[in-house]
Write a protein that holds these residues in place. Structure first.
Motif, short mmCIF file in Angstrom:
data_model
loop_
_atom_site.label_atom_id
_atom_site.label_comp_id
_atom_site.label_asym_id
_atom_site.label_seq_id
_atom_site.Cartn_x
_atom_site.Cartn_y
_atom_site.Cartn_z
N PRO A 176 -12.92 -8.80 0.60
CA PRO A 176 -12.67 -7.52 -0.06
C PRO A 176 -13.94 -6.66 -0.13
CG PRO A 176 -12.81 -9.27 -1.68
CD PRO A 176 -12.86 -9.92 -0.33
N SER A 177 -13.74 -5.39 0.00
CA SER A 177 -14.81 -4.42 -0.20
C SER A 177 -14.17 -3.10 -0.59
CB SER A 177 -15.65 -4.23 1.06
OG SER A 177 -14.92 -3.53 2.04
N VAL A 178 -14.95 -2.24 -1.21
CA VAL A 178 -14.44 -0.94 -1.60
C VAL A 178 -14.07 -0.15 -0.34
CG1 VAL A 178 -15.04 1.26 -2.70
CG2 VAL A 178 -15.71 -0.90 -3.77
N LYS A 179 -14.91 -0.21 0.67
CA LYS A 179 -14.67 0.56 1.90
C LYS A 179 -13.36 0.16 2.58
CE LYS A 179 -16.68 1.93 6.28
NZ LYS A 179 -17.75 1.82 7.22
N SER A 180 -13.14 -1.14 2.76
CA SER A 180 -11.90 -1.58 3.42
C SER A 180 -10.68 -1.24 2.57
CB SER A 180 -11.94 -3.08 3.73
OG SER A 180 -11.89 -3.84 2.55
N SER A 181 -10.82 -1.35 1.26
CA SER A 181 -9.71 -1.02 0.37
C SER A 181 -9.36 0.46 0.46
CB SER A 181 -10.07 -1.38 -1.08
OG SER A 181 -10.31 -2.76 -1.19
N LEU A 182 -10.38 1.31 0.46
CA LEU A 182 -10.13 2.75 0.55
C LEU A 182 -9.46 3.12 1.87
CD1 LEU A 182 -13.43 4.19 -0.96
CD2 LEU A 182 -11.18 4.08 -2.04
N THR A 183 -9.93 2.52 2.95
CA THR A 183 -9.33 2.78 4.26
C THR A 183 -7.85 2.43 4.26
OG1 THR A 183 -11.45 2.37 5.35
CG2 THR A 183 -9.47 2.24 6.72
N PHE A 184 -7.52 1.25 3.76
CA PHE A 184 -6.13 0.81 3.73
C PHE A 184 -5.29 1.66 2.78
CE2 PHE A 184 -2.77 -1.83 1.83
CZ PHE A 184 -2.02 -2.10 2.97
N LEU A 185 -5.79 1.92 1.59
CA LEU A 185 -5.01 2.64 0.58
C LEU A 185 -4.75 4.09 0.98
CD1 LEU A 185 -6.69 1.16 -2.61
CD2 LEU A 185 -4.40 0.64 -1.72
N ARG A 186 -5.67 4.69 1.69
CA ARG A 186 -5.47 6.07 2.13
C ARG A 186 -4.38 6.18 3.19
NH1 ARG A 186 -11.76 6.89 1.93
NH2 ARG A 186 -11.92 7.83 -0.14
N LYS A 187 -4.14 5.09 3.92
CA LYS A 187 -3.13 5.09 4.98
C LYS A 187 -1.79 4.53 4.52
CE LYS A 187 -6.49 4.42 8.68
NZ LYS A 187 -6.95 3.50 9.74
N THR A 188 -1.76 3.93 3.34
CA THR A 188 -0.56 3.20 2.90
C THR A 188 -0.11 3.69 1.53
OG1 THR A 188 -1.61 1.33 4.01
CG2 THR A 188 0.39 0.87 2.77
N PRO A 189 0.80 4.66 1.49
CA PRO A 189 1.21 5.26 0.22
C PRO A 189 1.76 4.27 -0.80
CG PRO A 189 2.04 6.54 2.06
CD PRO A 189 1.45 5.29 2.63
N TRP A 190 2.57 3.28 -0.38
CA TRP A 190 3.15 2.35 -1.36
C TRP A 190 2.06 1.53 -2.04
CZ3 TRP A 190 2.15 -2.77 -0.85
CH2 TRP A 190 1.81 -3.24 0.41
N ALA A 191 1.02 1.15 -1.29
CA ALA A 191 -0.07 0.37 -1.88
C ALA A 191 -0.90 1.23 -2.82
CB ALA A 191 -0.94 -0.23 -0.79
N ARG A 192 -1.14 2.46 -2.41
CA ARG A 192 -1.91 3.37 -3.27
C ARG A 192 -1.17 3.60 -4.59
NH1 ARG A 192 -5.09 8.74 -1.65
NH2 ARG A 192 -5.62 9.42 -3.75
N GLU A 193 0.15 3.72 -4.52
CA GLU A 193 0.95 3.89 -5.73
C GLU A 193 0.79 2.71 -6.68
OE1 GLU A 193 5.45 4.62 -5.96
OE2 GLU A 193 4.67 6.11 -4.54
N LYS A 194 0.81 1.50 -6.12
CA LYS A 194 0.64 0.30 -6.95
C LYS A 194 -0.75 0.26 -7.58
CE LYS A 194 3.92 -2.70 -4.64
NZ LYS A 194 4.51 -3.75 -5.40
N VAL A 195 -1.76 0.64 -6.82
CA VAL A 195 -3.13 0.64 -7.34
C VAL A 195 -3.27 1.68 -8.45
CG1 VAL A 195 -5.52 1.22 -6.71
CG2 VAL A 195 -4.19 -0.33 -5.28
N GLU A 196 -2.72 2.86 -8.24
CA GLU A 196 -2.79 3.90 -9.27
C GLU A 196 -2.03 3.47 -10.52
OE1 GLU A 196 -1.41 7.33 -7.14
OE2 GLU A 196 -3.44 7.80 -6.41
N SER A 197 -0.90 2.80 -10.36
CA SER A 197 -0.13 2.31 -11.51
C SER A 197 -0.91 1.27 -12.29
CB SER A 197 1.20 1.72 -11.06
OG SER A 197 2.02 2.72 -10.54
#
Length: 95
Positions: free
Chosen positions: A54-75
């Motif tokens: 895990p890293s912040v950079k890889s997480s940001l890359t994935f979350l910016r491309k994947t709306p359902w995952a970003r929604e879960k993270v924001e929740s």
């Protein structure tokens, strides 16, 4: 066809009650990692960018491309904020 001058977008209304307003995705990921750690984040939201190297950079890359995952993270971030406020209020009112 008539030439019309370009109109500026109307100003966006302020969102004082929206806790995500003005908060970047990077701030959200860093706050969650600081609060929960990568291992617990991977348990709460089972996505590879939290579980494997895990890293912040890889997480940001994935979350910016994947709306359902970003929604879960924001929740989860909103849940963390509510829990933090709740525990602060409880400790402030304790004798």
């Amino acid at each position: 066809m008539q030439n019309r001058p370009m109109q500026a977008d109307p100003p966006r209304p302020a969102q004082p009650r929206n806790p995500l307003h003005g908060v970047t995705l990077e701030v959200v990921v860093r706050a969650l990692e600081a609060h929960y750690g990568w291992a617990e984040l991977a348990q709460r939201i089972p996505i590879r960018c939290f579980a494997q190297e895990p890293s912040v950079k890889s997480s940001l890359t994935f979350l910016r491309k994947t709306p359902w995952a970003r929604e879960k993270v924001e929740s989860l971030y909103l849940f963390m904020l509510r829990e933090t406020r709740r525990t602060q209020r409880a400790s402030d009112s304790a004798p």
